[in-house]
Design a protein around this motif. Structure first.
Motif, mmCIF file in Angstrom:
data_model
loop_
_atom_site.group_PDB
_atom_site.id
_atom_site.type_symbol
_atom_site.label_atom_id
_atom_site.label_comp_id
_atom_site.label_asym_id
_atom_site.label_seq_id
_atom_site.Cartn_x
_atom_site.Cartn_y
_atom_site.Cartn_z
ATOM 1 N N LYS A 137 0.826 -1.218 0.000
ATOM 2 C CA LYS A 137 0.000 0.000 0.000
ATOM 3 C C LYS A 137 0.853 1.257 0.000
ATOM 4 O O LYS A 137 0.567 2.223 -0.705
ATOM 5 C CB LYS A 137 -0.940 0.012 1.207
ATOM 6 C CG LYS A 137 -2.098 -0.954 1.053
ATOM 7 C CD LYS A 137 -3.236 -0.838 2.028
ATOM 8 C CE LYS A 137 -2.976 -0.307 3.384
ATOM 9 N NZ LYS A 137 -4.076 -0.550 4.338
ATOM 10 N N ARG A 138 1.927 1.244 0.776
ATOM 11 C CA ARG A 138 2.772 2.447 0.844
ATOM 12 C C ARG A 138 3.564 2.657 -0.440
ATOM 13 O O ARG A 138 3.804 3.799 -0.840
ATOM 14 C CB ARG A 138 3.680 2.380 2.067
ATOM 15 C CG ARG A 138 2.901 2.638 3.358
ATOM 16 C CD ARG A 138 3.819 2.637 4.554
ATOM 17 N NE ARG A 138 3.083 2.595 5.805
ATOM 18 C CZ ARG A 138 2.936 3.629 6.622
ATOM 19 N NH1 ARG A 138 3.459 4.798 6.322
ATOM 20 N NH2 ARG A 138 2.271 3.487 7.753
ATOM 21 N N LEU A 139 3.970 1.586 -1.105
ATOM 22 C CA LEU A 139 4.656 1.741 -2.387
ATOM 23 C C LEU A 139 3.712 2.361 -3.414
ATOM 24 O O LEU A 139 4.099 3.262 -4.165
ATOM 25 C CB LEU A 139 5.189 0.398 -2.883
ATOM 26 C CG LEU A 139 6.089 0.499 -4.119
ATOM 27 C CD1 LEU A 139 7.440 1.105 -3.755
ATOM 28 C CD2 LEU A 139 6.278 -0.868 -4.763
ATOM 29 N N GLU A 140 2.478 1.891 -3.440
ATOM 30 C CA GLU A 140 1.485 2.475 -4.343
ATOM 31 C C GLU A 140 1.241 3.946 -3.995
ATOM 32 O O GLU A 140 1.146 4.801 -4.886
ATOM 33 C CB GLU A 140 0.166 1.697 -4.269
ATOM 34 C CG GLU A 140 0.258 0.308 -4.856
ATOM 35 C CD GLU A 140 -1.030 -0.485 -4.696
ATOM 36 O OE1 GLU A 140 -2.000 0.028 -4.073
ATOM 37 O OE2 GLU A 140 -1.079 -1.623 -5.199
ATOM 38 N N TYR A 141 1.155 4.253 -2.710
ATOM 39 C CA TYR A 141 0.927 5.627 -2.265
ATOM 40 C C TYR A 141 2.094 6.524 -2.698
ATOM 41 O O TYR A 141 1.880 7.643 -3.196
ATOM 42 C CB TYR A 141 0.754 5.667 -0.747
ATOM 43 C CG TYR A 141 0.431 7.037 -0.215
ATOM 44 C CD1 TYR A 141 -0.899 7.470 -0.120
ATOM 45 C CD2 TYR A 141 1.442 7.920 0.165
ATOM 46 C CE1 TYR A 141 -1.197 8.741 0.351
ATOM 47 C CE2 TYR A 141 1.149 9.184 0.632
ATOM 48 C CZ TYR A 141 -0.165 9.592 0.727
ATOM 49 O OH TYR A 141 -0.466 10.858 1.176
ATOM 50 N N LEU A 142 3.323 6.051 -2.529
ATOM 51 C CA LEU A 142 4.494 6.808 -2.949
ATOM 52 C C LEU A 142 4.443 7.072 -4.449
ATOM 53 O O LEU A 142 4.705 8.192 -4.911
ATOM 54 C CB LEU A 142 5.771 6.049 -2.577
ATOM 55 C CG LEU A 142 7.094 6.644 -3.055
ATOM 56 C CD1 LEU A 142 7.336 8.011 -2.429
ATOM 57 C CD2 LEU A 142 8.244 5.695 -2.725
ATOM 58 N N HIS A 143 4.110 6.057 -5.224
ATOM 59 C CA HIS A 143 4.009 6.207 -6.673
ATOM 60 C C HIS A 143 2.948 7.241 -7.048
ATOM 61 O O HIS A 143 3.174 8.089 -7.909
ATOM 62 C CB HIS A 143 3.668 4.856 -7.314
ATOM 63 C CG HIS A 143 3.426 4.935 -8.783
ATOM 64 N ND1 HIS A 143 2.169 5.132 -9.308
ATOM 65 C CD2 HIS A 143 4.278 4.859 -9.843
ATOM 66 C CE1 HIS A 143 2.241 5.164 -10.627
ATOM 67 N NE2 HIS A 143 3.508 5.000 -10.979
ATOM 68 N N ASP A 144 1.806 7.180 -6.384
ATOM 69 C CA ASP A 144 0.667 8.035 -6.749
ATOM 70 C C ASP A 144 0.786 9.468 -6.238
ATOM 71 O O ASP A 144 0.313 10.400 -6.888
ATOM 72 C CB ASP A 144 -0.638 7.431 -6.216
ATOM 73 C CG ASP A 144 -0.959 6.091 -6.845
ATOM 74 O OD1 ASP A 144 -0.365 5.744 -7.889
ATOM 75 O OD2 ASP A 144 -1.808 5.364 -6.272
ATOM 76 N N HIS A 145 1.403 9.655 -5.067
ATOM 77 C CA HIS A 145 1.374 10.970 -4.401
ATOM 78 C C HIS A 145 2.738 11.594 -4.159
ATOM 79 O O HIS A 145 2.814 12.741 -3.717
ATOM 80 C CB HIS A 145 0.638 10.849 -3.062
ATOM 81 C CG HIS A 145 -0.745 10.318 -3.197
ATOM 82 N ND1 HIS A 145 -1.791 11.065 -3.696
ATOM 83 C CD2 HIS A 145 -1.262 9.093 -2.926
ATOM 84 C CE1 HIS A 145 -2.890 10.331 -3.705
ATOM 85 N NE2 HIS A 145 -2.595 9.129 -3.253
ATOM 86 N N GLY A 146 3.812 10.852 -4.398
ATOM 87 C CA GLY A 146 5.137 11.383 -4.132
ATOM 88 C C GLY A 146 5.517 11.201 -2.677
ATOM 89 O O GLY A 146 4.713 10.751 -1.855
ATOM 90 N N PRO A 147 6.758 11.561 -2.331
ATOM 91 C CA PRO A 147 7.252 11.320 -0.978
ATOM 92 C C PRO A 147 6.589 12.184 0.083
ATOM 93 O O PRO A 147 6.246 13.342 -0.159
ATOM 94 C CB PRO A 147 8.744 11.628 -1.075
ATOM 95 C CG PRO A 147 8.983 12.268 -2.387
ATOM 96 C CD PRO A 147 7.768 12.099 -3.224
ATOM 97 N N SER A 148 6.417 11.568 1.241
ATOM 98 C CA SER A 148 5.875 12.241 2.429
ATOM 99 C C SER A 148 6.369 11.445 3.627
ATOM 100 O O SER A 148 7.023 10.413 3.462
ATOM 101 C CB SER A 148 4.346 12.246 2.395
ATOM 102 O OG SER A 148 3.855 10.918 2.527
#
Length: 195
Positions: A137-148
């Protein structure tokens, strides 16, 4: 950027091989896999890692699931790992020097070029064991939204306090030197392997 008391750094990575795991095309990866796990076990700052369901050794941290990037690949499983580290400098030292650096150098022979980030990092409380689904889930989130603070990379790191941070490059070199001593036999082994 060492961890504050009570936090561990989580690393999840995911990729796709150019052929089936048993294929001669990824033999170089297979030959290095055990040495990479042993190098991590010996690495300064390494806490623990998930094993894989049905395999002896380390316990599997939940059902192994994969990010959506596996869809359409023809693979049901893919190379991935999930581990805990004391701090980002220790993980960086392991990742980009020694045994693991040798694997990265040759990865283009075994892995497809990715359109997604190869890994994702995040901080967790020391009493929390991350699950495979968290990494996907976090890899997908990073891909979709950029780093945070919720999902980042070495290029744009965040500290355990949730704020943007800098990596202590001097400490990375110090840890890499420590690892070089404890992993010299493993490095000699992998350097003699076929690609």
């Amino acid at each position: 950027m060492s961890a504050r008391a009570g936090k561990h750094l989580v690393m999840y990575n995911f990729g796709l091989h150019v052929a089936a795991y048993e294929s001669p095309a990824v033999e170089g990866f297979r030959l290095r896999e055990a040495a990479n796990f042993e190098a991590a076990d010996r690495a300064h700052g390494f806490i623990s890692r998930s094993g894989y369901a049905g395999e002896p050794g380390m316990a599997c941290w939940g059902e192994q699931v994969f990010p959506r990037f596996i869809e359409g690949s023809g693979f049901a499983i893919a190379p991935s790992s999930l581990s805990l580290w004391a701090d980002i400098e220790s993980l960086m030292a392991f990742s980009y020097s020694g045994v693991h650096a040798d694997a990265l150098k040759h990865a283009r022979h075994w892995n497809l070029r990715q359109s997604w980030p190869p890994l994702v990092l995040w901080w967790t409380d020391v009493d929390v064991v991350p699950q495979w689904r968290d990494g996907a889930k976090r890899l997908e989130y990073l891909h979709d939204h950029g780093p945070s603070a919720a999902a980042f990379t070495f290029k744009q790191p965040y500290g355990p306090d949730g704020n943007s941070a800098d990596i202590d490059r001097g400490r990375v070199k110090e840890v890499a030197a420590i690892n070089a001593e404890s992993q010299a036999d493993l490095l000699a082994h992998v350097l003699a392997l076929k690609v």
